[in-house]
Design an enzyme around this catalytic site. Structure first.
Site, PDB file in Angstrom:
ATOM      1  N   GLU A 261       0.863  -1.195   0.000  1.00  0.00           N
ATOM      2  CA  GLU A 261       0.000   0.000   0.000  1.00  0.00           C
ATOM      3  C   GLU A 261       0.887   1.229   0.000  1.00  0.00           C
ATOM      4  OE1 GLU A 261      -0.054   1.997   2.933  1.00  0.00           O
ATOM      5  OE2 GLU A 261       1.348   0.678   3.963  1.00  0.00           O
ATOM      6  N   PHE A 262       0.360   2.303  -0.574  1.00  0.00           N
ATOM      7  CA  PHE A 262       1.101   3.571  -0.598  1.00  0.00           C
ATOM      8  C   PHE A 262       0.227   4.662   0.016  1.00  0.00           C
ATOM      9  CE2 PHE A 262       2.782   0.942  -4.020  1.00  0.00           C
ATOM     10  CZ  PHE A 262       4.157   1.055  -3.848  1.00  0.00           C
TER      11      PHE A 262
ATOM     12  N   ARG B   6      -1.404   7.356   2.556  1.00  0.00           N
ATOM     13  CA  ARG B   6      -0.995   8.326   3.563  1.00  0.00           C
ATOM     14  C   ARG B   6      -2.081   8.428   4.613  1.00  0.00           C
ATOM     15  NH1 ARG B   6      -0.388  12.429  -1.215  1.00  0.00           N
ATOM     16  NH2 ARG B   6      -1.787  10.833  -1.998  1.00  0.00           N
TER      17      ARG B   6
ATOM     18  N   LYS C 168       8.155  -0.327  -2.692  1.00  0.00           N
ATOM     19  CA  LYS C 168       7.431   0.285  -1.562  1.00  0.00           C
ATOM     20  C   LYS C 168       8.424   0.980  -0.622  1.00  0.00           C
ATOM     21  CE  LYS C 168       5.089   0.970   2.189  1.00  0.00           C
ATOM     22  NZ  LYS C 168       3.883   1.566   2.546  1.00  0.00           N
TER      23      LYS C 168
ATOM     24  N   ALA D 210       9.953  22.349   4.584  1.00  0.00           N
ATOM     25  CA  ALA D 210      10.910  22.294   5.696  1.00  0.00           C
ATOM     26  C   ALA D 210      10.183  22.470   7.023  1.00  0.00           C
ATOM     27  CB  ALA D 210      11.953  23.390   5.511  1.00  0.00           C
TER      28      ALA D 210
ATOM     29  N   GLY E 185       7.410  12.335  10.894  1.00  0.00           N
ATOM     30  CA  GLY E 185       7.088  11.368  11.949  1.00  0.00           C
ATOM     31  C   GLY E 185       6.176  10.324  11.342  1.00  0.00           C
TER      32      GLY E 185
ATOM     33  N   CYS F 193       5.527   5.102   9.278  1.00  0.00           N
ATOM     34  CA  CYS F 193       6.267   4.540   8.139  1.00  0.00           C
ATOM     35  C   CYS F 193       7.643   5.152   7.937  1.00  0.00           C
ATOM     36  CB  CYS F 193       5.457   4.723   6.860  1.00  0.00           C
ATOM     37  SG  CYS F 193       4.080   3.577   6.768  1.00  0.00           S
TER      38      CYS F 193
ATOM     39  N   ARG G 163       2.467   7.943  16.556  1.00  0.00           N
ATOM     40  CA  ARG G 163       3.644   7.100  16.372  1.00  0.00           C
ATOM     41  C   ARG G 163       4.811   7.924  15.822  1.00  0.00           C
ATOM     42  NH1 ARG G 163       0.993   2.112  13.363  1.00  0.00           N
ATOM     43  NH2 ARG G 163      -0.339   3.786  12.594  1.00  0.00           N
TER      44      ARG G 163
HETATM   45  C1  UDX Z   1       3.848   7.912   4.377  1.00  0.00           C
HETATM   46  C2  UDX Z   1       3.886   7.837   2.849  1.00  0.00           C
HETATM   47  O1  UDX Z   1       3.568   9.129   2.329  1.00  0.00           O
HETATM   48  C3  UDX Z   1       2.900   6.789   2.335  1.00  0.00           C
HETATM   49  O2  UDX Z   1       3.001   6.688   0.947  1.00  0.00           O
HETATM   50  C4  UDX Z   1       3.241   5.453   2.986  1.00  0.00           C
HETATM   51  O3  UDX Z   1       2.359   4.454   2.562  1.00  0.00           O
HETATM   52  C5  UDX Z   1       3.232   5.580   4.502  1.00  0.00           C
HETATM   53  O4  UDX Z   1       4.117   6.629   4.908  1.00  0.00           O
HETATM   54  P1  UDX Z   1       2.237   8.971   6.200  1.00  0.00           P
HETATM   55  O5  UDX Z   1       3.189   8.436   7.205  1.00  0.00           O
HETATM   56  O6  UDX Z   1       0.790   8.771   6.411  1.00  0.00           O
HETATM   57  O7  UDX Z   1       2.564   8.343   4.761  1.00  0.00           O
HETATM   58  O8  UDX Z   1       2.466  10.535   6.124  1.00  0.00           O
HETATM   59  P2  UDX Z   1       3.050  11.594   5.082  1.00  0.00           P
HETATM   60  O9  UDX Z   1       1.968  12.445   4.581  1.00  0.00           O
HETATM   61  O10 UDX Z   1       3.929  10.947   4.099  1.00  0.00           O
HETATM   62  O11 UDX Z   1       3.925  12.493   6.059  1.00  0.00           O
HETATM   63  C6  UDX Z   1       4.993  11.927   6.813  1.00  0.00           C
HETATM   64  C7  UDX Z   1       5.632  12.973   7.680  1.00  0.00           C
HETATM   65  O12 UDX Z   1       6.433  13.844   6.908  1.00  0.00           O
HETATM   66  C8  UDX Z   1       4.675  13.867   8.465  1.00  0.00           C
HETATM   67  O13 UDX Z   1       5.177  14.016   9.773  1.00  0.00           O
HETATM   68  C9  UDX Z   1       4.725  15.180   7.706  1.00  0.00           C
HETATM   69  O14 UDX Z   1       4.432  16.274   8.545  1.00  0.00           O
HETATM   70  C10 UDX Z   1       6.156  15.195   7.241  1.00  0.00           C
HETATM   71  N1  UDX Z   1       6.388  16.018   6.026  1.00  0.00           N
HETATM   72  C11 UDX Z   1       5.746  15.707   4.869  1.00  0.00           C
HETATM   73  C12 UDX Z   1       7.296  17.062   6.061  1.00  0.00           C
HETATM   74  O15 UDX Z   1       7.905  17.349   7.101  1.00  0.00           O
HETATM   75  N2  UDX Z   1       7.526  17.775   4.914  1.00  0.00           N
HETATM   76  C13 UDX Z   1       6.905  17.484   3.751  1.00  0.00           C
HETATM   77  O16 UDX Z   1       7.181  18.170   2.764  1.00  0.00           O
HETATM   78  C14 UDX Z   1       5.981  16.427   3.723  1.00  0.00           C
END
Ligand code: UDX
Length: 465
Positions: free
Chosen positions: A152-153, A155, A208, A256, A261, A264, A331
């Site tokens: 899965e991908f 978010r 993935k 930035a 966090g 994943c 998490r």
């Molecule tokens: C991520 C992947 O995007 C998804 O494809 C995978 O299946 C699982 O992991 P998720 O953990 O739900 O998804 O969150 P995501 O939207 O990717 O954000 C991850 C973290 O990065 C968040 O803490 C977000 O605040 C941070 N982030 C995101 C940044 O600091 N800067 C960015 O430009 C984008």
């Protein structure tokens, strides 16, 4: 088709509800009886936009059911999808849950059924998977079944949309003589407007992992650019905007701030470095991505400290706890490290998140963390406000209206979510990441202000003063 999903966490539950929405007959299975009962009563125990209504309509149509009886559920299924956890909770992989789950179900699957693994797998487990499943079938004298990976991908916060409208569907083939399994899984995704990419199981596993590692790298890259921007007086959002029009680069995941966090990205960075080391490979780039990310959290605390002075005298308001908006997930949330570091330095830390479950959970994880019922209460008497999660409500705060609630007018924006000029215009000292550290010259502490709200913070948990 008749599909059974094992593991009703984020991934499994979204998959189950999404497939029911696509008019398949779905049974969701979990070992946690309470979770199953709650779901069967139509209550979704996690905060995920759109999921509650999807579960409700699935239950109402009869196409979605929940049970703890894995054996019965898999024996009736044409497709069995496993979505159990593969983290050990300490930055490593664990495959025990997966192995135990397979041991409980594989022998009961019909001869014409297909096994699909949706959990993210450690690369070294992929070859073992084929052996384990083949052996389990052979042990009971049953015919081999196709085994596929379907990572899965999704978010969090967009999981329903990501499932129903994916960018791509990846099918990794572990065992599938004659292509029966791929045909079945392709039928399950019928109607989805996305390319279906077929490859080997290990390629699917690494694609993935690669997607997540690349996203993490982009974020840490943007955070290093923010340092450069600060050093040379540039605005990093302008810098990344200038980069983003290059179609080879794109603009996503270049925001930035305090970094990534969630369940994943941080885990997969750490786990990949460890797993590579175990097979004699160093991955300095990915290791650095993790180091930069950890540094951002401490940098946020340092930025607050540099503006408020002695943290032992300071009350810091944290706005947001979840690792990103539209979720209650804590998490590896930066908020937890930030709150702990501030408390350790002697600060009084009060937090507010729009989702109550995130607050209650955070208070249990961070001793000494106080909670406030709303934005006004969290700011009451604070020496500094720290934006940790960019919830839309925080973007809408009229800082001139809340200025009088705070002891000192300082905002440190860990998500570059606010308009620096607007906050500075409300007479605040404003700091962010890569956008001119201090947008307004620091001044001596303002006089203590008599709050005009009657309610004092902490109505949610009785944390002693
Ligand atoms: C991520 C992947 O995007 C998804 O494809 C995978 O299946 C699982 O992991 P998720 O953990 O739900 O998804 O969150 P995501 O939207 O990717 O954000 C991850 C973290 O990065 C968040 O803490 C977000 O605040 C941070 N982030 C995101 C940044 O600091 N800067 C960015 O430009 C984008």
């Amino acid at each position: 088709m008749r599909a059974t999903i094992l593991g009703l966490g984020y991934v499994g539950l979204v998959t189950a509800a999404g497939l029911a929405e696509r008019e398949h007959d779905v049974v969701g299975v979990d070992v946690d009886e309470r979770r199953v009962r709650t779901l069967a009563n139509g209550i979704v125990p996690i905060h995920e936009p759109g999921l509650q209504s999807l579960v409700e309509s699935g239950l109402a149509s009869g196409r979605l059911r929940f049970t703890t009886d894995a054996q019965a559920a898999v024996s009736a299924a044409q497709i069995v999808i496993v979505a159990v956890g593969t983290h050990d909770g300490h930055g490593g992989w664990q495959t025990r849950t997966m192995v135990d789950t397979l041991a409980g179900i594989v022998e009961h699957m019909a001869d014409d059924a297909t096994l699909v693994i949706r959990s993210t797998l450690p690369p070294e487990f992929v070859a073992r998977l084929e052996i384990i499943v083949s052996q389990l079938r052979a042990d009971v004298g049953r015919r081999p079944i196709p085994v596929l990976l379907n990572p899965e991908f999704t978010r969090e916060g967009r999981a329903v949309r990501d499932f129903l409208e994916p960018d791509r569907v990846v099918i990794g083939v572990a065992i599938d003589p004659g292509g029966r399994g791929v045909n079945a899984l392709t039928r399950l995704y019928r109607g989805v407007q996305a390319p279906v990419l077929r490859m080997s199981a290990i390629e699917a596993c690494l694609s993935k992992l690669g997607a997540n590692l690349f996203l993490a790298t982009k974020i840490s890259f943007a955070n290093e650019m923010a340092l450069l921007a600060d050093a040379f007086g540039a605005d990093v959002t302008e810098v990344t905007r200038g980069m983003s029009y290059d179609t080879r680069i794109g603009g996503a995941f270049l925001r930035a701030g305090i970094g990534f966090g969630g369940s994943c990205l941080p885990n997969q960075v750490t786990m990949t470095v460890r797993a590579a080391r175990a097979v004699g490979i160093e991955m300095p780039l990915i290791a650095a991505v993790g180091e930069v990310n950890a540094r951002q959290r401490s940098m946020f605390v340092a930025r607050i400290a540099s503006l408020v002075g002695d943290l032992r005298q300071a009350r810091v308001a944290l706005l947001g706890l979840a690792f990103k908006p539209d979720t209650d997930d804590l998490r590896d949330a930066p908020s937890l490290d930030i709150a702990r570091e501030l408390i350790e330095a002697g600060a009084t830390v009060v937090a507010y998140d729009p989702v109550p479950s995130a607050m209650e959970h955070a208070a249990a994880l961070v001793p000494g963390l106080r909670l406030a019922a709303d934005v006004r209460n969290v700011l009451l008497g604070a020496d500094a406000a720290g934006i940790v999660t960019e919830w839309p409500a925080f973007r809408e705060i009229a800082w001139s209206d809340v200025r009088h609630l705070m002891r000192r007018a300082i905002v440190v924006d860990g998500r570059n979510a606010l308009d620096p000029a607007a906050v500075a215009a409300a007479d605040f000292i404003y700091a962010s990441f890569g956008r001119d550290v201090v947008a307004h010259a620091p001044r001596p502490a303002a006089e203590p202000i008599v709050p005009d709200v009657g309610v004092v913070s902490l109505p949610l948990s009785a944390v002693p003063d």
